[in-house]
Design an enzyme around this catalytic site. Structure first.
Site, PDB file in Angstrom:
ATOM      1  N   HIS A   1       0.810  -1.217   0.000  1.00 14.63           N
ATOM      2  CA  HIS A   1       0.000   0.000   0.000  1.00 14.63           C
ATOM      3  C   HIS A   1       0.846   1.272   0.000  1.00 14.63           C
ATOM      4  O   HIS A   1       0.371   2.337  -0.352  1.00 14.63           O
ATOM      5  CB  HIS A   1      -1.016   0.001   1.155  1.00 14.63           C
ATOM      6  CG  HIS A   1      -0.435   0.274   2.486  1.00 14.63           C
ATOM      7  ND1 HIS A   1      -0.023  -0.716   3.329  1.00 14.63           N
ATOM      8  CD2 HIS A   1      -0.206   1.440   3.128  1.00 14.63           C
ATOM      9  CE1 HIS A   1       0.442  -0.172   4.430  1.00 14.63           C
ATOM     10  NE2 HIS A   1       0.351   1.132   4.344  1.00 14.63           N
TER      11      HIS A   1
ATOM     12  N   LYS B   1       0.348   5.277  -2.117  1.00 15.32           N
ATOM     13  CA  LYS B   1       0.250   6.598  -1.481  1.00 15.32           C
ATOM     14  C   LYS B   1       0.573   7.679  -2.512  1.00 15.32           C
ATOM     15  O   LYS B   1       1.541   7.559  -3.256  1.00 15.32           O
ATOM     16  CB  LYS B   1       1.230   6.701  -0.306  1.00 15.32           C
ATOM     17  CG  LYS B   1       0.807   5.913   0.929  1.00 15.32           C
ATOM     18  CD  LYS B   1       1.873   6.028   2.000  1.00 15.32           C
ATOM     19  CE  LYS B   1       1.510   5.220   3.218  1.00 15.32           C
ATOM     20  NZ  LYS B   1       0.481   5.812   4.059  1.00 15.32           N
TER      21      LYS B   1
ATOM     22  N   HIS C   1       7.736  -2.309   2.283  1.00 18.82           N
ATOM     23  CA  HIS C   1       7.457  -0.883   2.046  1.00 18.82           C
ATOM     24  C   HIS C   1       8.725  -0.066   1.797  1.00 18.82           C
ATOM     25  O   HIS C   1       8.815   0.689   0.834  1.00 18.82           O
ATOM     26  CB  HIS C   1       6.752  -0.261   3.255  1.00 18.82           C
ATOM     27  CG  HIS C   1       5.475  -0.939   3.632  1.00 18.82           C
ATOM     28  ND1 HIS C   1       4.590  -1.407   2.708  1.00 18.82           N
ATOM     29  CD2 HIS C   1       4.930  -1.216   4.842  1.00 18.82           C
ATOM     30  CE1 HIS C   1       3.556  -1.942   3.328  1.00 18.82           C
ATOM     31  NE2 HIS C   1       3.735  -1.845   4.632  1.00 18.82           N
TER      32      HIS C   1
ATOM     33  N   LYS D   1       8.990   1.103  16.379  1.00 15.33           N
ATOM     34  CA  LYS D   1       7.785   1.413  17.156  1.00 15.33           C
ATOM     35  C   LYS D   1       8.192   2.107  18.438  1.00 15.33           C
ATOM     36  O   LYS D   1       9.313   1.981  18.903  1.00 15.33           O
ATOM     37  CB  LYS D   1       7.033   0.123  17.453  1.00 15.33           C
ATOM     38  CG  LYS D   1       6.509  -0.547  16.199  1.00 15.33           C
ATOM     39  CD  LYS D   1       5.230  -1.287  16.459  1.00 15.33           C
ATOM     40  CE  LYS D   1       4.590  -1.764  15.171  1.00 15.33           C
ATOM     41  NZ  LYS D   1       3.828  -0.719  14.488  1.00 15.33           N
TER      42      LYS D   1
END
Lengths: 318, 509
Positions: free
Chosen positions: B199, B203, B261, B361
């Site tokens: 995905h 973008k 990604h 994270k």
């Protein structure tokens, strides 16, 4: 007091500064072009404001509205900032707005103002809302600045003089667009979609409402003839009552040939179009389009519109 | 000048979307509710879908069509971004939604699906076109594809109709499993009908990298080793694993973000210009770039890659649990929640230029950006005490504030020649008032229209795995002193040291 471009720009800067003091985090100044709108005094300010406000959301600009007022002698100008809050965002987007009113006889004096008010290094679009106001000659010095000149011949009662006006604007480095061409996009798309899978037509008929042929009808006829050289297209009025341009004046498009029987028919005042193709019936909806939607379509096109240019060239022969 | 085809007007005619049924496997999952259904609804709102459109949701949980519609509506209302919810439109849209419960390993499910698709094609006029979307656990991907194949559902039923399959990441969990998955998928579907979704490529801002690089004349001449000192790509999340502990524990930052990604973003940043902008030319260049990345030897991994895992910390007056204390996570977990790698692209354009990529994270903020740092001026004319301290920096911001900024030096006002870095900023919102479509809107529409440009290809997937596999192998056996960074910090000290060895430092994005 004379109106001067630097003073108007200072006024705008001051407005931004005052916004900055009051709502420093909540505003975003947006500008992708200068849009000069040549309007008539009779144009309803609210209507025009509403068209340009909704346009600004898709195409943020410094909008300069120039009103020609036949009976006035002076030149007035005022500035403002228009803001809107996009759905789901926390920041308002704002565009600049300058409104200039001038007596028709003094339009030439406005030209230096316009030259001083364009945003540097960004495209300039000139929208001549009325081509028959004497604007064209007065604003000729502005044309070389413009990357695009947009006219709207949809309301013209007769295609022949309107076409001549459009053609008179084509002799320059700018690109000319006509909102009347955008009004037939749906007709063209429907026809192109159906004809892609069917044999080429040999003959046909195009009918419109109003005594004389409108520009959308003229463009559609030109496009069909250019797309299908040799097409024998009969052109006629089917209803003497002239509806407003936004409702649409084209009523019937019929095309025939070996293995092809096609008829698209739009009733008076209706937005639904009945399609008959080789014995099968179906329906389409062509909603009425306001100027804001048509302008948005035009401004969304960055490239040279060769299809329009071909149709414009072919329109002379219609 | 050639006469244009007047029946084809791409400037004004939207690409038409053929009628189709979308079959979502894993329809009761988070992705369907949060992303897929809002994207499909939004496409309906924009009138980009054909009138003949339907969705068949498939999951193990027994649900009626009505219950499925209620759940999907709740998801759309909650997760629809930048758009109002139109109840009247939803009523029309939901008529096309149906649900089928079943076990993905049971052949009876596929038989039932065949009957359902026949019914949908007749009732909703979907013309026999079907887009299968695999949103299940990855371990089911191959089995679902084979189930479809065994039932003959992969074969178009009418002349001119099509069957396509979208596969969500991860495409395997290492090189071998990625190859096996590809082999099994290709055993049923032709490669041209397999759409591997990443995905990030959907973008708008990632697509804008191509516009920025190849639509402007001034940047490409600088886009090489002669002018670029190094490149930093950062994807930081301020949140932890947020209930995905069990999944994340099996994946880790390298597999979850970098293998797919961020390597795709790297390829977009570094690829050569394609000869034309079509599906295969652009993907060929991306694939070529991925194959040009030097694969680290096992000995090099320690110097070129850093793993991290966040530990507990007090952040802003609140206690933040460490990864090992998160629900569903093994208290002794060796999974990395942070990964940083140094990559080298071995071609004439980029030889010797480090590409530093980091993701993690529980970092201080949510941000994704790409920073191209240029060489300093060759000679410092102005003695400001810190020559070369502020080299030119071009930053392409992917999220949250999409835009582009350029840092350069400017004279401070006043006497003397003191320089100060300043930033020239372009914000997407400033120039375009239009709403940007979400990545899933773009990608779903592309798949329905048969345009795979923004989807990854098998050779790209395998090239990406080849880059990260040695790192995974070393980390699997290395002693990892986790946790090694505190929640709310910018990652482990070893990551800073990795850059410092080449005289570089991570930016603060």
């Amino acid at each position: 007091m004379p109106v001067e471009a630097p003073a108007l720009l200072r006024e705008l800067s001051e407005t931004w500064r005052s916004f900055g003091r009051d709502e420093s985090s909540g505003l975003l100044r947006a500008c992708a072009m200068t849009l000069i709108v040549a309007a008539a005094e009779s144009d309803d300010p609210q209507d025009l404001g509403s068209i340009l406000s909704s346009l600004m959301r898709l195409h943020p600009s410094r909008t300069i509205v120039l009103r020609a007022c036949p009976k006035r002698d002076e030149i007035d100008a005022r500035t403002s900032v228009q803001c809107w809050m996009p759905f789901g965002r926390h920041q308002q987007i704002c565009g600049e707005w300058i409104e200039i009113s001038a007596g028709t006889a003094r339009l030439a004096e406005v030209v230096p103002l316009l030259l001083g008010l364009t945003v540097p290094d960004l495209p300039v679009v000139l929208w001549l809302r009325h081509t028959a106001l004497g604007f064209v000659d007065s604003l000729r010095p502005v044309l070389p600045l413009a990357t695009r000149v947009i006219v709207d011949t949809s309301e013209a009662l007769d295609a022949a003089p309107a076409l001549a006006e459009v053609e008179s604007l084509t002799h320059g480095p700018w690109r000319v667009a006509d909102l009347a061409w955008g009004r037939i996009t749906r007709w063209r798309k429907a026809l192109a979609g159906m004809l892609a899978a069917l044999p080429a037509p040999r003959s046909g008929r195009l009918q419109w409402a109003g005594e004389k042929m409108s520009m959308p009808a003229c463009y559609l006829a030109a496009w069909l003839r250019a797309a299908f050289p040799g097409l024998a297209l009969e052109l006629s009025s089917c209803d003497p009552v002239l509806p407003p341009a936004r409702v649409g004046r084209i009523r019937v498009v019929q095309l025939t040939g070996p293995g092809l029987e096609m008829r698209l028919e739009r009733p008076a005042g209706g937005s639904s179009v009945t399609v008959f193709t080789n014995g099968l019936a179906s329906g389409l909806v062509f909603p009425s389009l306001d100027e804001s939607a048509l302008l948005a379509e035009e401004l969304g096109i960055a490239a040279r519109d060769r299809i329009f240019e071909s149709a414009l060239a072919a329109a002379r022969a219609v | 000048m050639a006469v244009p085809n007047l029946l084809d007007d791409p400037l004004r005619f939207d690409r038409s979307t053929p009628p189709a049924a979308v079959v979502i496997f894993g329809a009761n999952g988070d992705l369907t509710r949060r992303k897929l259904m809002p994207a499909l609804y939004r496409l309906a709102f924009e009138r980009r879908l054909a009138q003949g459109f339907a969705v068949v949701g498939i999951s193990r949980t027994p649900l009626s069509d009505a219950d499925f519609r209620i759940r999907m509506r709740a998801g759309v209302e909650k997760y629809l971004e930048d758009s109002p919810f139109d109840a009247a439109l939803w009523e029309d849209f939901e008529r096309g939604l149906t649900y089928l419960a079943g076990d993905l390993e049971d052949a009876a499910l596929y038989t039932a699906l065949r009957a359902r698709l026949d019914a949908v094609a007749a009732e909703r006029r979907t013309a026999g076109n079907v887009l299968f979307y695999l949103s299940t656990q990855p371990s089911y991907y191959a089995r679902v594809a084979e189930g479809l194949g065994a039932a003959g559902l992969h074969r178009p039923t009418a002349p001119g109709s099509w069957r396509r399959i979208i596969v969500e990441k991860p495409f395997g969990h290492d090189t071998a499993s990625a190859r096996e998955l590809n082999t099994r998928l290709q055993g049923v579907f032709a490669e041209r009908d397999i759409y591997r979704i990443d995905h990030y490529l959907g973008k708008e801002t990632v697509q804008n990298i191509l516009a920025f690089r190849f639509g402007n004349g001034i940047f490409e001449p600088l886009w090489n080793r002669r002018y670029v000192d190094h490149v930093q790509i950062t994807t930081a999340e301020s949140i932890g694993v947020e209930g995905r502990g069990a999944y994340y524990q099996e994946a880790g930052a390298l597999r979850d973000m970098i293998q797919n990604h961020l390597l795709q973003v790297t390829a977009t940043i570094a690829m050569e210009p394609p000869a034309v902008f079509d599906a295969n030319a652009a993907r060929d260049e991306r694939a070529k770039l991925l194959r040009s990345i030097r694969i680290p030897t096992q000995d090099e991994v320690a110097r070129h890659a850093v793993a991290g895992q966040y530990g507990p910390a007090d952040v802003g007056g609140a206690h933040v649990a460490g990864f090992r204390e998160e629900p569903g996570v093994n208290p002794g977990s060796r999974t990395e929640t942070y990964a940083a790698v140094t990559l080298f692209v071995e071609n004439w354009r980029w030889a010797g230029v480090p590409f530093y990529i980091r993701t993690g994270k529980r970092l201080p903020k949510r941000v994704t950006d790409i920073a191209i740092q240029f060489h300093s001026a060759p000679l410092s004319l102005f003695d400001d005490g810190e020559p070369g301290r502020w080299p030119n920096l071009l930053v392409l911001r992917i999220q949250p504030e999409e835009g582009i900024s350029m840092r350069f030096s400017s004279k401070r006002p006043g006497a003397g020649m003191t320089l100060r870095p300043v930033s020239m900023d372009f914000n997407y919102g400033t120039s375009f008032g239009e709403r940007s479509p979400s990545a899933y809107e773009t990608l779903l529409l592309d798949a329905l229209q048969g345009d795979p440009t923004l989807y990854t290809r098998q050779d790209m997937v395998e090239a990406s795995w080849a880059v990260v596999q040695p790192i995974l192998d070393v980390w699997a056996n290395a002693p990892l002193a986790f946790p090694n960074y505190a929640a709310g910090s910018w990652g482990p000290a070893e990551s800073d040291a990795m850059l410092a060895r080449r005289g570089h430092a991570w930016r603060i994005p």
